[in-house]
Design an enzyme around this catalytic site. Sequence first.
Site, PDB file in Angstrom:
ATOM      1  CE  LYS A 172      -2.541   3.179   2.659  1.00  0.00           C
ATOM      2  NZ  LYS A 172      -1.787   4.250   1.991  1.00  0.00           N
ATOM      3  CD  GLU A 247      13.889   1.983   9.804  1.00  0.00           C
ATOM      4  OE1 GLU A 247      14.165   3.081  10.328  1.00  0.00           O
ATOM      5  OE2 GLU A 247      14.519   0.940  10.036  1.00  0.00           O
ATOM      6  CB  CYS A 281      13.101   9.734   8.207  1.00  0.00           C
ATOM      7  SG  CYS A 281      13.748   8.392   7.253  1.00  0.00           S
ATOM      8  CD  GLU A 380      10.687  13.376  11.155  1.00  0.00           C
ATOM      9  OE1 GLU A 380       9.656  12.722  11.328  1.00  0.00           O
ATOM     10  OE2 GLU A 380      11.711  12.913  10.604  1.00  0.00           O
TER      11      GLU A 380
HETATM   12  C1  UN1 Z   1      18.288   8.539   2.455  1.00  0.00           C
HETATM   13  O1  UN1 Z   1      18.502   9.504   3.186  1.00  0.00           O
HETATM   14  O2  UN1 Z   1      19.021   8.259   1.510  1.00  0.00           O
HETATM   15  O3  UN1 Z   1      12.037   8.146   4.789  1.00  0.00           O
HETATM   16  C2  UN1 Z   1      17.182   7.607   2.659  1.00  0.00           C
HETATM   17  C3  UN1 Z   1      13.250   8.408   4.760  1.00  0.00           C
HETATM   18  C4  UN1 Z   1      14.213   7.278   4.908  1.00  0.00           C
HETATM   19  C5  UN1 Z   1      15.060   7.094   3.718  1.00  0.00           C
HETATM   20  C6  UN1 Z   1      16.190   8.029   3.664  1.00  0.00           C
HETATM   21  N1  UN1 Z   1      13.505   6.059   5.202  1.00  0.00           N
HETATM   22  O4  UN1 Z   1      13.621   9.553   4.601  1.00  0.00           O
END
Ligand code: UN1
Length: 478
Positions: A172, A247, A281, A380
């Site tokens: 999804k 994550e 992130c 964040e």
């Molecule tokens: C990166 O910085 O190359 O959602 C990857 C995000 C992370 C991936 C970052 N899971 O920003």
Amino acid sequence: MEELHKNYIAGEWRDGEAAPNHNPSNTDEVVGHYARASADDAQAAIAAAKDAFPAWSRTGIQQRHDILKTASDEVMARRAELGKLLAQEEGKTLAEGIGETVRAGQILDFFAGECLRLSGETLPSVRPGIGVEITREPVGVVGIITPWNFPIAIPAWKIAPALCYGNTVVVKPADLVPGSTWALVDILNRAGLPPGVLNLVMGRGSVVGQTLLESPDVDALTFTGSVATGKRVAEASVKQMRKFQLEMGGKNPLVVLDDADLATAVECAANGAYFSTGQRCTASSRLVVTEGIHDKFVAALTERMQGLVIDHALKKGSHIGPVVDQSQLDQDESYIDIAKNEGAKLHWGGERLNRETPGFYLQPALFTETKRDMRINREEVFGPVASVIKVKDYDEALEVANDTEFGLTSGVCTTSLKHATHYKRNSEAGMVMVNLPTAGVDYHVSFGGRKGSSYGPREQGRYAAEFFTTVKTAYTLP
Ligand code: UN1
């Protein structure tokens, strides 16, 4: 209306309520129409994945390799077109969109190779005459829920290992950016996946995501997105006693020490904080700077920011595209207000920008004179907003860097081997960068964080096997 991009369930394209996919660089432009799946569609997708699992889990590794390799080749060959689609739906610049597409192709290629490297262990039992074998087996039906900020790379780095190790999938994508995942699923299915092995259900989290969370037939769930949704995934998964992997956010520090190479530090900060519109992130949102270099660093970073071109993602010369949508823009602007009200100094940027086309353009913002406990340094933002925290020395820098609920990435700019080595060992983050931006990672090594950033096994590289397989220990007395 132009062609509707449908959901893919049990080897068939299925209609659904059409939703327009808007371009954040030009909100008058519709990138395409995508079908929103219903709860029944999601149930059907899960059932199809369950039915397809026994046969798929027993396929030969050559077949799985060939499918992933064929898909990788097509993604690579179509990088310009797919990168453009990504830039149109998400707002990354064309170069960033193509770069991310290439990364997706490389991930598919890596896991094509991993199919051929499946291995286990054989060892003697402590009881004489008995043999022990340890093997990895697929988990079953894997539910995949992905965010809007990496519309092709994150789906690829969850789908590719799931298929490589013999699982079936229901994916999804984020409702905001279904196009890139739609294209990836189309490519993988045409590469030869049997019906039901990879199912696509686009649409809303509250309908499609919720159905995945509540289904007893989803054996493992992997999620990238917000902390709030991550907690819901965790709660629902514990109820089902299923394996899950999260994550989530970051409040990643970039430490700049007095002995840093100034040009390197400025490049790391500009890239880490503002590229991809700060919507990563892994972005460096806290710049922890020692007092000897502070003023020089702030001045040089400001100059670098003044040279950044913020414009339509497809326009030649754009360094930074728009924010992804109105609600993210509202969040960014509200944090800019919060920081000002907390007494931080808006040193540069933070203004809404008008361009030729109507879009969510925001000038990158740099705050100075901030304190570690301010909300701007704890929560964040997920936008092009960074703040400087001035510290006395290395020890204080390390302490401030670790003073966060998150622990995804963390960086240090220094020419001192002693400080670099100490920082690598003592940073409480899953990934540490020395003289490199905190964002922009390799595709063949483990990815993941600590504390409030991540939960469960690491993603990517060989470590992906931890989540996408389950270990079996077999004893034999011949
Ligand atoms: C990166 O910085 O190359 O959602 C990857 C995000 C992370 C991936 C970052 N899971 O920003």
